[in-house]
Design a protein around this motif. Structure first.
Motif, PDB file in Angstrom:
ATOM      1  N   VAL A   1      -5.334 -18.954  33.407  1.00  0.00           N
ATOM      2  CA  VAL A   1      -5.059 -19.560  32.402  1.00  0.00           C
ATOM      3  C   VAL A   1      -3.928 -19.347  31.511  1.00  0.00           C
ATOM      4  O   VAL A   1      -3.790 -18.014  31.090  1.00  0.00           O
ATOM      5  CB  VAL A   1      -6.510 -19.703  31.338  1.00  0.00           C
ATOM      6  CG1 VAL A   1      -6.216 -20.476  29.987  1.00  0.00           C
ATOM      7  CG2 VAL A   1      -7.598 -20.565  31.808  1.00  0.00           C
ATOM      8  N   ALA A   2      -3.088 -20.111  31.170  1.00  0.00           N
ATOM      9  CA  ALA A   2      -1.934 -19.791  30.226  1.00  0.00           C
ATOM     10  C   ALA A   2      -2.455 -19.996  28.826  1.00  0.00           C
ATOM     11  O   ALA A   2      -3.175 -20.868  28.436  1.00  0.00           O
ATOM     12  CB  ALA A   2      -0.822 -20.576  30.505  1.00  0.00           C
ATOM     13  N   ILE A   3      -2.175 -18.944  27.966  1.00  0.00           N
ATOM     14  CA  ILE A   3      -2.401 -19.032  26.759  1.00  0.00           C
ATOM     15  C   ILE A   3      -1.163 -18.824  25.785  1.00  0.00           C
ATOM     16  O   ILE A   3      -0.078 -17.955  26.256  1.00  0.00           O
ATOM     17  CB  ILE A   3      -3.376 -17.869  26.075  1.00  0.00           C
ATOM     18  CG1 ILE A   3      -4.591 -17.829  26.664  1.00  0.00           C
ATOM     19  CG2 ILE A   3      -3.464 -17.525  24.770  1.00  0.00           C
ATOM     20  CD1 ILE A   3      -5.621 -16.918  26.603  1.00  0.00           C
ATOM     21  N   ILE A   4      -0.900 -19.950  24.981  1.00  0.00           N
ATOM     22  CA  ILE A   4       0.416 -19.895  24.308  1.00  0.00           C
ATOM     23  C   ILE A   4       0.245 -19.301  22.733  1.00  0.00           C
ATOM     24  O   ILE A   4      -0.533 -19.994  22.029  1.00  0.00           O
ATOM     25  CB  ILE A   4       0.832 -21.225  23.991  1.00  0.00           C
ATOM     26  CG1 ILE A   4       0.988 -22.019  25.373  1.00  0.00           C
ATOM     27  CG2 ILE A   4       2.265 -21.154  23.462  1.00  0.00           C
ATOM     28  CD1 ILE A   4       1.568 -23.576  25.180  1.00  0.00           C
ATOM     29  N   GLY A   5       0.662 -18.145  22.491  1.00  0.00           N
ATOM     30  CA  GLY A   5       0.420 -17.446  21.291  1.00  0.00           C
ATOM     31  C   GLY A   5      -0.640 -16.390  21.600  1.00  0.00           C
ATOM     32  O   GLY A   5      -1.649 -16.405  21.736  1.00  0.00           O
TER      33      GLY A   5
ATOM     34  N   GLY B   1     -13.998 -13.298  34.225  1.00  0.00           N
ATOM     35  CA  GLY B   1     -13.330 -13.249  35.465  1.00  0.00           C
ATOM     36  C   GLY B   1     -12.231 -14.130  35.649  1.00  0.00           C
ATOM     37  O   GLY B   1     -11.761 -14.348  36.729  1.00  0.00           O
ATOM     38  N   VAL B   2     -11.822 -14.667  34.443  1.00  0.00           N
ATOM     39  CA  VAL B   2     -10.670 -15.874  34.662  1.00  0.00           C
ATOM     40  C   VAL B   2      -9.350 -15.043  34.221  1.00  0.00           C
ATOM     41  O   VAL B   2      -9.332 -14.190  32.920  1.00  0.00           O
ATOM     42  CB  VAL B   2     -10.923 -17.049  33.908  1.00  0.00           C
ATOM     43  CG1 VAL B   2      -9.684 -17.850  33.592  1.00  0.00           C
ATOM     44  CG2 VAL B   2     -11.741 -17.722  34.399  1.00  0.00           C
ATOM     45  N   LYS B   3      -8.143 -14.890  34.938  1.00  0.00           N
ATOM     46  CA  LYS B   3      -6.998 -14.203  34.618  1.00  0.00           C
ATOM     47  C   LYS B   3      -6.284 -15.016  33.171  1.00  0.00           C
ATOM     48  O   LYS B   3      -5.786 -15.990  33.257  1.00  0.00           O
ATOM     49  CB  LYS B   3      -6.181 -14.220  35.642  1.00  0.00           C
ATOM     50  CG  LYS B   3      -4.947 -13.651  35.276  1.00  0.00           C
ATOM     51  CD  LYS B   3      -4.788 -12.129  35.591  1.00  0.00           C
ATOM     52  CE  LYS B   3      -3.613 -11.451  35.195  1.00  0.00           C
ATOM     53  NZ  LYS B   3      -3.542 -10.037  34.974  1.00  0.00           N
ATOM     54  N   PRO B   4      -6.036 -14.205  32.111  1.00  0.00           N
ATOM     55  CA  PRO B   4      -5.382 -15.121  31.110  1.00  0.00           C
ATOM     56  C   PRO B   4      -4.022 -14.300  31.160  1.00  0.00           C
ATOM     57  O   PRO B   4      -3.623 -13.179  31.057  1.00  0.00           O
ATOM     58  CB  PRO B   4      -6.104 -14.374  29.653  1.00  0.00           C
ATOM     59  CG  PRO B   4      -7.027 -13.521  30.118  1.00  0.00           C
ATOM     60  CD  PRO B   4      -6.996 -13.048  31.723  1.00  0.00           C
ATOM     61  N   VAL B   5      -3.191 -15.323  30.739  1.00  0.00           N
ATOM     62  CA  VAL B   5      -1.618 -14.895  30.709  1.00  0.00           C
ATOM     63  C   VAL B   5      -1.062 -15.370  29.514  1.00  0.00           C
ATOM     64  O   VAL B   5      -1.151 -16.618  29.064  1.00  0.00           O
ATOM     65  CB  VAL B   5      -0.724 -15.404  31.980  1.00  0.00           C
ATOM     66  CG1 VAL B   5       0.734 -14.983  31.765  1.00  0.00           C
ATOM     67  CG2 VAL B   5      -1.269 -14.787  33.197  1.00  0.00           C
ATOM     68  N   VAL B   6      -0.864 -14.441  28.513  1.00  0.00           N
ATOM     69  CA  VAL B   6      -0.653 -14.717  27.129  1.00  0.00           C
ATOM     70  C   VAL B   6       0.767 -14.790  26.851  1.00  0.00           C
ATOM     71  O   VAL B   6       1.470 -13.622  26.996  1.00  0.00           O
ATOM     72  CB  VAL B   6      -1.178 -13.832  25.956  1.00  0.00           C
ATOM     73  CG1 VAL B   6      -1.179 -14.317  24.895  1.00  0.00           C
ATOM     74  CG2 VAL B   6      -2.866 -13.525  26.543  1.00  0.00           C
ATOM     75  N   PHE B   7       1.568 -15.845  26.495  1.00  0.00           N
ATOM     76  CA  PHE B   7       2.827 -15.978  26.142  1.00  0.00           C
ATOM     77  C   PHE B   7       3.311 -16.137  24.780  1.00  0.00           C
ATOM     78  O   PHE B   7       2.343 -16.553  23.930  1.00  0.00           O
ATOM     79  CB  PHE B   7       3.383 -17.406  26.667  1.00  0.00           C
ATOM     80  CG  PHE B   7       3.449 -17.557  28.339  1.00  0.00           C
ATOM     81  CD1 PHE B   7       4.461 -16.846  29.010  1.00  0.00           C
ATOM     82  CD2 PHE B   7       2.105 -17.968  28.911  1.00  0.00           C
ATOM     83  CE1 PHE B   7       4.408 -17.163  30.229  1.00  0.00           C
ATOM     84  CE2 PHE B   7       2.046 -18.005  30.206  1.00  0.00           C
ATOM     85  CZ  PHE B   7       3.176 -17.696  31.088  1.00  0.00           C
TER      86      PHE B   7
ATOM     87  N   GLY C   1      -7.298  -6.492  31.640  1.00  0.00           N
ATOM     88  CA  GLY C   1      -6.811  -7.286  32.776  1.00  0.00           C
ATOM     89  C   GLY C   1      -6.108  -8.514  31.947  1.00  0.00           C
ATOM     90  O   GLY C   1      -5.558  -9.428  32.874  1.00  0.00           O
ATOM     91  N   VAL C   2      -5.729  -8.541  30.789  1.00  0.00           N
ATOM     92  CA  VAL C   2      -4.907  -9.542  30.046  1.00  0.00           C
ATOM     93  C   VAL C   2      -3.510  -9.041  30.231  1.00  0.00           C
ATOM     94  O   VAL C   2      -2.917  -8.178  30.261  1.00  0.00           O
ATOM     95  CB  VAL C   2      -5.344  -9.546  28.630  1.00  0.00           C
ATOM     96  CG1 VAL C   2      -4.604 -10.755  27.902  1.00  0.00           C
ATOM     97  CG2 VAL C   2      -6.672  -9.773  28.430  1.00  0.00           C
ATOM     98  N   GLU C   3      -2.682 -10.210  30.703  1.00  0.00           N
ATOM     99  CA  GLU C   3      -1.361  -9.918  30.966  1.00  0.00           C
ATOM    100  C   GLU C   3      -0.342 -10.825  29.682  1.00  0.00           C
ATOM    101  O   GLU C   3      -0.803 -11.677  29.311  1.00  0.00           O
ATOM    102  CB  GLU C   3      -0.826 -10.792  32.078  1.00  0.00           C
ATOM    103  CG  GLU C   3       0.367 -10.350  32.424  1.00  0.00           C
ATOM    104  CD  GLU C   3       0.867 -11.166  33.817  1.00  0.00           C
ATOM    105  OE1 GLU C   3      -0.026 -11.342  34.779  1.00  0.00           O
ATOM    106  OE2 GLU C   3       2.145 -11.397  33.990  1.00  0.00           O
ATOM    107  N   PHE C   4       0.500  -9.995  29.189  1.00  0.00           N
ATOM    108  CA  PHE C   4       1.268 -10.369  28.057  1.00  0.00           C
ATOM    109  C   PHE C   4       2.578 -10.685  28.729  1.00  0.00           C
ATOM    110  O   PHE C   4       3.231  -9.844  29.006  1.00  0.00           O
ATOM    111  CB  PHE C   4       1.231  -9.522  26.770  1.00  0.00           C
ATOM    112  CG  PHE C   4       0.031  -9.325  26.069  1.00  0.00           C
ATOM    113  CD1 PHE C   4      -0.390 -10.503  25.371  1.00  0.00           C
ATOM    114  CD2 PHE C   4      -0.967  -8.355  26.394  1.00  0.00           C
ATOM    115  CE1 PHE C   4      -1.935 -10.320  24.657  1.00  0.00           C
ATOM    116  CE2 PHE C   4      -2.240  -8.226  25.638  1.00  0.00           C
ATOM    117  CZ  PHE C   4      -2.756  -9.270  25.056  1.00  0.00           C
ATOM    118  N   ARG C   5       3.091 -11.721  28.218  1.00  0.00           N
ATOM    119  CA  ARG C   5       4.734 -12.046  28.480  1.00  0.00           C
ATOM    120  C   ARG C   5       5.255 -12.533  27.062  1.00  0.00           C
ATOM    121  O   ARG C   5       5.152 -13.580  26.770  1.00  0.00           O
ATOM    122  CB  ARG C   5       4.815 -13.326  29.520  1.00  0.00           C
ATOM    123  CG  ARG C   5       4.154 -12.909  31.004  1.00  0.00           C
ATOM    124  CD  ARG C   5       4.927 -13.604  31.980  1.00  0.00           C
ATOM    125  NE  ARG C   5       3.963 -13.619  33.028  1.00  0.00           N
ATOM    126  CZ  ARG C   5       3.787 -14.197  34.131  1.00  0.00           C
ATOM    127  NH1 ARG C   5       4.606 -15.690  34.115  1.00  0.00           N
ATOM    128  NH2 ARG C   5       2.928 -14.221  35.050  1.00  0.00           N
TER     129      ARG C   5
END
Ligand code: FAD
Ligand code: SF4
Length: 464
Positions: free
Chosen positions: A142-146, A162-168, A203-207
């Protein structure tokens, strides 16, 4: 009842006005246990109901009293993604502590916020990290904006399921207003950085330095991810609509606060000059948390005087009573029932701010009594800077129309809590929460909505 309320020792005003450091000292283990021991374990814990995330307060207080710190940390994270941060910045007098039974009879509420921050701060120091051992990973992402409280709350629930969050985030650090808004005397930035480390460990990824709609398109996110969460906050600056707002020397609150924070973080963008109120006469207009933060930042920058003018009386101020009291102790002078009507520039470049006295009339749509101007009550205040802190509104991003995302008359994204998939927007694949949906509000409510929206997303992607 023989033990007094103790929220942590407060640094004396004549010392703290020179430094950008948190003013409340942490509780020691004995003090935290003593405070926890003050809880009456009410059959119906009102504090839990008033806490927007419904923390299991009496239960973790008991664990603290028994010295079971890691269990307390796990339990406090069951309902709150940022407990050590809420413990610092929540207006507890209006929330959990305001509802504590000990207030009756004048015993003083249990210092719930201070114990909440003690739990995570101390458990972390002792090696605690969130228990992820039972997480079963799915192939969903799931893409997270903010990366503000709403985005972080959402990421926390997703990753624990167990869902991969990628936070922008468009900024260089996580936290949203926790980093680029709230000053260090309320929340030191190391605390937010530590939360980043905890979440990355989960396991949270930040961009970071990545703005959606500029660096990456929403279409790319919708193509590459199973769902999108928007926690983009409320950043439309509310103006006063009076003459002179555009004059040099009249500043917007948030850029002023961010400039100060970036000076401390050493991340001022090339070309942006550091701003300082040293030796200046400052007037702050507004009565919310942002106004208090501008007052107290100006004091710490060495302002010659700081006046805060607000259009209603003290009882009707929207900001935390604790922060108003702290501002007073630090030398801020308050002018209640004053409305700005214009600013002029003097020949020497200084400013002349005209205020009128107000009286309170009929309640407005929010139930707060309207401020009406008293004719002939004008007064002029000579100053060097006026900082305008009238608040913020949410607004639609440029890509909302194309994606079928609806907003209301106040620019808030429509994403109801009371529907089958909580916080889903009018585009089924996009969810939203926090200030973007509620309008400018509180950290803890943004965390709650992010977490709730994550539950909607888990159902949407088929993990729940
Ligand atoms: P935000 O914290 O605003 O985070 C939104 C994030 O989204 C930001 O990082 C932004 O950069 C990012 N973003 C936006 N658009 C994009 C895009 N297109 N692409 C990538 N990233 C994007 N509340 C309290 O409870 N206690 C306090 O003491 C308190 N003090 C405050 C002081 C100030 C000065 C201000 C302004 C607010 C204060 N608040 C306080 C309110 C609180 O900070 C907010 O309610 C809370 O931060 C809202 O969280 P959010 O996640 O919805 O939004
Ligand atoms: Fe109190 Fe805020 Fe903590 Fe809830 S999250 S217990 S309201 S300090």
């Amino acid at each position: 009842m023989n033990v007094a309320r103790n929220p942590g020792e407060k640094a004396p005003a004549n010392e703290r006005i020179y430094v950008f450091k948190e003013i409340y000292q942490p509780l020691g283990a004995g003090e935290a246990a003593d405070q926890a021991g003050r809880c009456l374990s009410c059959g119906n814990p009102y504090c839990e109901w008033e806490c927007p995330v419904h923390n299991y307060i009496p239960n973790w207080l008991q664990l603290v009293q028994e010295g079971k710190l890691f269990e307390a940390a796990e339990l406090s994270h069951k309902t709150n993604s940022l407990p050590e941060i809420c413990g610092r910045v929540c207006p507890q007098d209006r929330l959990c502590e305001g509802a504590c039974t000990l207030n009756q009879g004048g015993f003083g509420a249990v210092s719930i916020g201070s114990v909440e921050k003690y739990i995570t701060d101390t458990a972390y120091e002792q090696g605690w990290r969130p228990d992820m051992s039972r997480v079963v990973w799915s192939d969903k992402k799931v893409a997270i904006i903010g990366a503000g409280p709403a985005g972080l709350g959402c990421a926390d629930i997703l990753v624990r399921n167990g869902v991969k969050p990628v936070v922008f985030d468009r900024y260089e650090e996580i936290g949203g207003l926790l980093t680029f808004g709230i000053p260090e005397f309320k929340l030191e930035k190391e605390i937010v950085a530590r939360r980043r480390e905890i979440m990355e460990g989960m396991g949270v990824e930040f961009r970071l330095n990545t703005e959606i709609g500029k660096d990456i398109s929403i279409e790319d996110l919708l193509r590459d991810y199973d769902a999108v969460f928007m926690g983009m906050g409320a950043y439309k600056y509310m103006k006063g609509g009076f003459e002179g707002e555009e004059l040099p020397g009249v500043l917007e609150a948030l850029p002023f606060l961010i400039n100060n924070i970036r000076q401390k973080l050493n991340t001022l963008p090339a070309g942006e000059a550091p701003q300082s109120m040293k030796g200046k006469r400052v007037v702050v207009l507004g009565g919310g948390d942002t106004a208090m933060d501008c007052n107290r930042t100006s004091v710490r920058q060495g302002a010659k005087s700081v006046i805060c003018a607000y259009r209603r009386d003290e009882a009707n101020m929207p900001g935390s009573k604790r922060e108003v009291a702290n501002a007073k102790e630090e030398g801020v002078q308050f002018l209640w029932n004053r409305q700005p009507v214009g600013i002029k520039q003097n020949a020497d470049g200084t400013l002349a701010l005209t205020l009128v006295t107000t009286r309170l009339g009929e309640p407005d749509e929010k139930g707060r009594r309207r401020a009406e101007n008293v004719p002939g009550s004008e007064e002029v205040i000579e100053c060097d800077h006026v900082i305008i802190a009238f608040g913020f509104q949410a607004e639609a991003a440029s890509w909302f129309d194309a994606q079928g995302i609806k907003t209301d008359d106040w620019g808030r994204t429509v994403a109801p809590a009371t529907q089958t998939l909580k916080y889903q927007t009018s585009n089924p694949k996009i969810f939203a929460g926090g200030d973007q949906v509620r309008g400018a509000d509180l950290v803890v409510r943004a965390v709650y909505e992010g977490r709730q929206a994550a539950e909607g997303i888990l159902e949407f992607v088929g993990v729940w």
